[in-house]
Design a protein around this motif. Structure first.
Motif, short mmCIF file in Angstrom:
data_model
loop_
_atom_site.label_atom_id
_atom_site.label_comp_id
_atom_site.label_asym_id
_atom_site.label_seq_id
_atom_site.Cartn_x
_atom_site.Cartn_y
_atom_site.Cartn_z
N LEU A 126 6.27 12.32 -4.99
CA LEU A 126 5.00 11.93 -4.39
C LEU A 126 3.89 11.94 -5.42
O LEU A 126 3.08 11.03 -5.52
N SER A 158 4.23 9.07 -7.80
CA SER A 158 3.82 7.77 -7.24
C SER A 158 2.31 7.71 -7.09
O SER A 158 1.70 6.66 -7.26
N LEU A 165 0.93 6.82 -10.35
CA LEU A 165 1.22 5.39 -10.56
C LEU A 165 0.19 4.53 -9.85
O LEU A 165 -0.35 3.58 -10.40
N LEU A 166 -0.11 4.91 -8.63
CA LEU A 166 -1.05 4.13 -7.81
C LEU A 166 -2.43 4.11 -8.44
O LEU A 166 -3.05 3.07 -8.58
N CYS A 179 -2.55 1.90 -11.37
CA CYS A 179 -2.58 0.48 -11.00
C CYS A 179 -3.97 0.04 -10.62
O CYS A 179 -4.46 -0.98 -11.06
N LYS A 196 -6.65 -0.41 -13.24
CA LYS A 196 -6.42 -1.46 -14.23
C LYS A 196 -7.19 -2.74 -13.89
O LYS A 196 -7.62 -3.46 -14.76
N SER A 197 -7.36 -2.98 -12.60
CA SER A 197 -7.94 -4.26 -12.18
C SER A 197 -9.44 -4.36 -12.48
O SER A 197 -10.03 -5.40 -12.32
#
Lengths: 588, 435
Positions: free
Chosen positions: B8, B11, B14-15, B18, B21-22
């Protein structure tokens, strides 16, 4: 492979549960993402179209102010007598000084008017019916003047002298820069005679400055003229191309007053916004590339990764939980399936979750009950059988007694007291041994003694044409056997083996063999017809002089019931040669 | 359970990775010119006249590209007036956005830019050697001892004549080697009478002819200081205007309104001569059918003016580097091309007839070559010879401002106004405006 299949069989529940969960979680995730993205797309598109229609209005304003400057310049030129003189006067009409003055004034005026348009980077050209011309900046639209008179742009302009027209030129051989040319026919107000044309050329690169501030990647602006030629665009590759499809969409949007329109043009999905510029007779079309726009809105990669992560985590949790749930259950199933045929003693280790424990308890309780029930059933059956045998044993055939007593009476009448007395003794011994508990056993010697009494009575009654001999191994004399175990076979031999023969013999052999007691009753009678292969005796018909209710068919059952399957009766018979009955019992 | 927790956590990390990054995608703003040091440098250059200056720039660009592939030069053609206006607008507003790295400025205007925007131009003193160039180019291109411009073409003037038309009127090229404007007018009348062709063209808004006339006598619109208008009581100017009026009254002038008409007139054979700078050679030669019919004769002197010589100047310009990003690369480009490359000047001369002002280039073979278009005349050598004779004047800052005023007064003069009055009016207007 087999092992996997085997595992799958026991984990079937888990597999099913897990597959369903996987499918559900994935579909829920996908559906939710899809719906959310759809909703935000629509919201975005709505917002976008509102913003962009404002943008278009702003673009329109920019165009209007340019148009205003152009119109002003055009009016100035049109109203200028000096320019009119410059353009309409013949070369020979005046001297050099006068011509010089006219040129000077006209050009000064043109420069002055040009100043109003300085902000726009345009090239102004006037060309007269007399062939005179003036260009402020020949680099913008370097078209030779002699070609200009017959150029389509001039012809179009002269066809509608009152209008300021905006026309597109893809460039000239010398300069491939596309230009937009505002044209105005110069004519005499009163007579309407054309005396020249005014051209205000603006490079497409300058023209697009009216809107390039508002464009971005995927948000393009295209200016179309009435025939669908793209006169200007922030995308250079489109300039000068004919795009009738786009024009028809623009017209539709304009005519139907649509806020925006989704359309597939130029090999892509676009949101189109359009506005008609009446002064230019151009359409401003704003093309929003859905893909690019939404890519900026929705980070597909991030969404996909987040979804994947959520699904992964959810699946892990589901996997662990359902594995725990089903493991005890599948263990239970595995244990239960180990219960083999006739073995009800396979109790289960009770563990796992509450439900599974309860199930285990119930199962074990059921096994208990089942075993208990079976035990009781066997007991009952045995008792019933014993009762049955006892009942049969009690049924001393009255005929036998009657016949025997009748024979004794005859012996008494004949005066053979000795024989009568012996017969009565034999009958007494026989009855004494017969009556009593059927389950009681007697020694072989007692049984043989009984048999001898029975044979003696029969000899008394029917004569001694059948000889009976006894061969008993001495070590077997004390072995205990059930009562009346040999008598039915002796009876059978007496009454059936010698119907066709005048005489014969019967041997009774008792011996120990391979740890068991073997009793054989062998006769040399006519044998039994239709003896089945399994050696069982056919059911004898009634109406005969049986000694008791116990018949030969009971003997085998009794032995099996008492001692088990390893023991029993085997009958071997050949027609015309005699019958051999072998009775196997344990050495007790 | 521990495993699940770790997963958990993993992840979650990781989230967050992500989503963060945008953020930083489209925030790179692109300047027009990147720093010169790294990667490809893009330079912009502005010039006017596609046949001449722009062509020269493109040749220099090609030469430079063979050795410096990482420098890209975008050559943009603009009208001279446009360049002047854009430069003024840009430099006035203080923003250099949209301005080029390299710009061509006419020598007449150079001082007005250099003095008005002292920091806008890049000092090239250390890049080029001023003494490598013709002396008369240094005045307009430098300020306070600093060399700002790379001198380009010579504006040395000559009189381009149509031999065939002159011969029809009974004149030969030899007859025009030492003549004044009165003689020329006389010849013009003869030509007009014989052939019906005008002698020359004049654009009433361009007093280039007058400028050439007065410079041939060592005078200018302003005094030596470059700022004081010198119109009233300027005898040379007065003489020039009288000659000009005489010319106009002789009915031998074809009036034109713009450059294309000017070029069109001699290309189509409507005029017998073109008194202008040597940079017109390329345009004259553009009409190949007239090959052999042209000659260049020394610029006529001003009548009744002893100081007037057979040499003058019209136009001529120099390259300047704007003090913006990419200036070093731009300076380097100019240094290796217009600043020193003798071969380039040879080619420029052969292909577009340009006469550079790099002294070293004058000794090259191209400069002494005969030109068949001009009947085998060694025009470059001739121009070079005349160049040496050009009287030095200080163009100052206000050439065109004064000329705009004067042009109006000249019209008045042509239409009957007294010349002294014309000049004194122009003088007072100029004094008012320039203050």
């Amino acid at each position: 492979m087999r092992a996997i299949l085997e595992r799958l069989k026991y984990n079937g529940l888990f597999v099913k549960m897990f597959v369903i969960m996987v499918v559900s979680i994935i579909s829920v995730t996908l559906l939710t993402s899809w719906v959310t993205i759809r909703m935000s797309e629509r919201l975005f598109m709505n917002t976008f179209s509102i913003t962009n229609s404002k943008v278009i209005t702003q673009i329109k304003t920019n165009f209007e102010s340019f148009n205003y400057a152009v119109i002003t310049a055009a009016n100035n030129v049109l109203q200028s007598g000096s320019i009119k003189g410059f353009l309409s006067q013949g070369d020979g009409d005046s001297g050099t000084i006068e011509t010089n003055r006219i040129y000077f004034t006209a050009i000064q005026l043109m420069k002055q008017y040009q100043a109003n348009l300085d902000a726009y980077d345009v090239g102004m050209t006037i060309i007269g019916a007399n062939g005179r011309s003036y260009t402020s900046d020949n680099t913008v639209w370097p078209i030779p003047k002699n070609q200009l008179r017959t150029h389509p742009i001039t012809i179009n302009t002269n066809a509608e002298p009152k209008r300021v027209m905006y026309q597109f030129s893809g460039g000239t051989p010398d300069s491939l820069n596309p230009v937009i040319v505002a044209t105005k026919a110069l004519y005499e107000r009163t007579s309407g005679t054309l005396y020249g044309d005014l051209y205000i050329a603006i490079r497409e690169t300058a023209f697009k400055r009216f809107y390039t501030n508002f464009t971005s990647d995927g948000n393009d602006v295209v200016i179309l003229n009435r025939s669908g030629v793209i006169v200007s665009s922030n995308r250079d590759d489109l300039i000068g191309k004919l795009n009738v499809g786009l024009l028809s969409f623009a017209k539709q949007i304009e005519e139907e007053g649509l806020p925006y329109k989704n359309a597939s043009v130029m090999g892509g999905e676009y949101v189109l916004l359009a506005e008609y510029l009446p002064t230019y007779d151009f359409y401003v079309v704003n093309l929003v590339d859905k893909e690019t726009a939404l890519e900026q809105l929705v980070n597909t990669r991030a969404v996909a990764l987040i979804c994947a992560a959520i699904v992964l985590v959810a699946l892990l949790i589901v996997f662990v939980i359902s594995k725990r749930l089903t493991r005890s259950l599948s263990l239970l199933v595995r244990q239960m399936s180990n219960v083999t045929k006739k073995n009800f003693h396979n109790y289960i280790n009770v563990k796992g979750s509450f439900e599974v424990k309860e199930l285990g308890y119930a199962y074990n309780y059921m096994l208990d009950e089942l075993n208990d029930y079976v035990k009781r059933l066997v007991e009952t059956q045995r008792e019933q059988h014993n009762a049955e045998l006892a009942a049969l044993q009690m049924q001393i055939n009255p005929h036998f007694l009657y016949n025997t007593l009748a024979s004794i009476k005859i012996l008494v009448q004949q005066g053979s007291k000795e024989k009568a007395s012996d017969t009565i003794n034999a009958l007494i011994s026989l009855l004494q041994n017969t009556i009593g508990n059927v389950s009681e056993t007697v020694t072989v010697s007692d049984e043989i003694e009984n048999l001898k009494h029975y044979v003696f009575i029969n000899h008394m009654r029917y004569g001694e044409r059948i000889k009976v001999s006894y061969f008993v191994a001495p070590d077997c004399l004390d072995v205990r056997v059930p009562k009346l175990i040999l008598q039915p076979f002796m009876e059978n031999a007496f009454f059936h083996a010698f119907n066709d023969k005048p005489d014969g013999y019967i041997y009774v052999l008792v011996s120990a063999e391979a740890g068991s007691l073997l009793c054989e009753i062998v006769d040399n009678g006519s044998g039994i017809e239709g003896l089945s292969d399994n050696g069982k005796l056919p059911n004898p018909k009634g109406g005969r002089q049986l000694f008791s209710g116990i018949g030969i068919r009971n003997v085998h059952d009794r032995i099996v019931l008492l001692y088990g399957n390893a023991y029993g009766v085997v009958i071997d018979s050949k027609p015309g040669e005699g019958t051999k009955v072998r009775i196997r019992m344990p050495l007790l | 359970m521990k495993k699940v927790l770790v997963l958990l956590l993993a992840s979650f990390v990781l989230l967050t990775a992500c989503s963060s990054k945008s953020d930083n995608d489209t925030s790179t703003s692109e300047g027009t010119n990147d720093t010169a040091s790294q990667g490809t440098t893009e330079l912009t250059a502005w010039a006017w006249d596609a046949n001449f200056n722009v062509a020269a720039l493109n040749m220099a660009k090609d030469v430079y590209a063979t050795q410096n592939a990482n420098v890209k030069i975008d050559v943009q053609e603009n009208a001279q007036a446009d360049i002047v206006q854009k430069l003024n607008t840009g430099l006035n507003s203080g923003t250099t956005k949209g301005l080029p790295n390299i710009v061509l400025i006419e020598d007449y205007r150079a001082q007005s830019f250099l003095q008005a925007y002292p920091d806008a131009f890049y000092d090239l003193s250390s890049v080029i050697n001023a003494s490598d160039f013709a002396d008369y180019k240094i005045g307009p291109t430098s300020l306070d001892g600093k060399q700002y411009g790379v001198p380009f073409d010579s504006g040395v003037a000559g009189l381009y004549v149509r031999k065939d038309l002159l011969e029809q009127a009974g004149y030969k090229v030899e007859d025009l080697q030492d003549v004044d404007w009165d003689k020329i007018i006389e010849i013009g009348k003869a030509v007009k009478a014989k052939t019906g062709k005008a002698l020359l063209t004049q654009d009433p808004n361009d007093l280039g002819l007058i400028r050439m006339m007065i410079q041939s006598a060592g005078s200018w619109y302003t005094k030596e200081d470059g700022t004081t208008p010198d119109l009233k009581d300027n005898a040379i100017l007065k003489q020039a205007l009288e000659t000009y009026k005489k010319l106009m009254e002789s009915d031998i002038v074809k009036v034109t309104s713009d450059w294309s008409q000017f070029v069109g007139a001699f290309n189509s054979g409507d005029v017998a001569s073109v008194p202008t700078g040597n940079w017109i050679t390329a345009s004259v030669k553009a009409e190949a059918s007239q090959s052999g019919q042209w000659a260049v004769v020394p610029f006529p002197t001003l009548p009744n003016t002893p100081s007037s010589v057979h040499a003058s100047n019209l136009g001529g310009s120099s390259w300047y580097v704007l003090n913006i990003d990419g200036k070093e690369a731009a300076a380097e480009f100019l240094k290796q091309t217009f600043g020193s490359n003798v071969d380039l000047y040879q080619n420029l001369n052969k292909q577009i007839g340009a006469i550079g002002t790099l002294k070293a280039a004058a000794s090259g073979e191209a400069y002494s070559a005969a030109d068949e278009f001009f009947g085998g005349q060694t025009i470059t050598a001739d121009f070079a010879k005349w160049t040496e004779q050009i009287p030095r004047v200080n163009y100052g800052m206000h050439t065109y401002e004064i000329e705009d005023l004067l042009a109006v007064e000249v019209q008045n003069y042509l239409n009957g106004k007294d010349l002294d009055k014309v000049l004194s009016d122009a003088q007072s207007q100029a004094e008012t405006q320039i203050q």
